[in-house]
Scaffold this motif. Sequence first.
Motif, short mmCIF file in Angstrom:
data_model
loop_
_atom_site.label_atom_id
_atom_site.label_comp_id
_atom_site.label_asym_id
_atom_site.label_seq_id
_atom_site.Cartn_x
_atom_site.Cartn_y
_atom_site.Cartn_z
N SER A 1 0.83 -1.20 0.00
CA SER A 1 0.00 0.00 0.00
C SER A 1 0.86 1.25 0.00
O SER A 1 1.81 1.37 0.79
N ARG B 1 -0.10 3.91 1.07
CA ARG B 1 -0.34 4.65 2.31
C ARG B 1 0.87 4.53 3.24
O ARG B 1 1.09 5.38 4.08
N TYR B 2 1.62 3.42 3.07
CA TYR B 2 2.70 3.11 4.00
C TYR B 2 4.08 3.13 3.36
O TYR B 2 5.08 3.34 4.05
N CYS C 1 0.85 14.00 2.87
CA CYS C 1 0.83 12.60 3.29
C CYS C 1 0.85 11.67 2.07
O CYS C 1 0.30 12.00 1.00
N GLU D 1 -0.75 8.95 1.44
CA GLU D 1 -2.02 8.44 0.95
C GLU D 1 -2.74 9.41 0.02
O GLU D 1 -3.60 9.01 -0.76
N GLN D 2 -2.39 10.71 0.08
CA GLN D 2 -2.96 11.68 -0.85
C GLN D 2 -2.00 11.99 -2.00
O GLN D 2 -2.44 12.17 -3.14
#
Length: 237
Positions: free
Chosen positions: A98, A100-101, A163, A165-166
């Motif tokens: 992901s 996100r990480y 961030c 995730e964006q």
Amino acid sequence: MRKIDVLDKGYVRLVDVMGGDLSVVNSARVSYDKESFEIDEKDEKLIRFLAKHDHSSPFRHSILQFEMYAPLMVARQHWKYIVGSDHRDPFTAWNESSRRYITENAVFYVPSPTEWRSAPENSKQGSGKPVNKHLGLHLTEDLMKLIDMGTMMYERAMANGVCAEQARLFLPAYGLYVRYYWTGSLQSVAHFINQRLADDAQKEIQEYAKAVYELAKEDFPVSLDELVKTTKDAIAS
């Protein structure tokens, strides 16, 4: 661990296997309190009988785990098959990297100028013959420009403290490679191969299905020969 390269930068890796053709045989023979220790002609006949008459439970006692590195458009097609198909087998698992990480370098699938395909004449999905090389060259160049621009915007957002995730919204998604683990029973794996080697399957996922077949058949040569209904020509092509 065995591995086969797919497309321009992808691969399929067989991470782990539990069982083999002998496991299928013994899962069936336990009904009569019998056990085989080496595959012989009678065992092969039993596997053929089980597959022919859709006695599927013995094929669910063997498990295969794969690591897949594939463009998102392939991974999502694979995932829709996992959650939406009626293969009567709950023994599947999926874990995916992901953004996100992780912030590793973005890698994209880029078709070569000769790999672009035309829209089919009589269908709203799938593809037809290759486009001419001149158009293909322009398409590859346009895609690379899009990737370069998206990657630049992604890195700029990250550098400005946005961030992960964006920031990932700037990356052209469908060609972005993702890494995931897929674990399924032998029945589930055979179902995937049958579905994704069909003539109407997307060509890119067909390449992954071929790799899965080649990696799995070493441990299950008899079972896969019976479970895979796709023509051998499709596997070899």
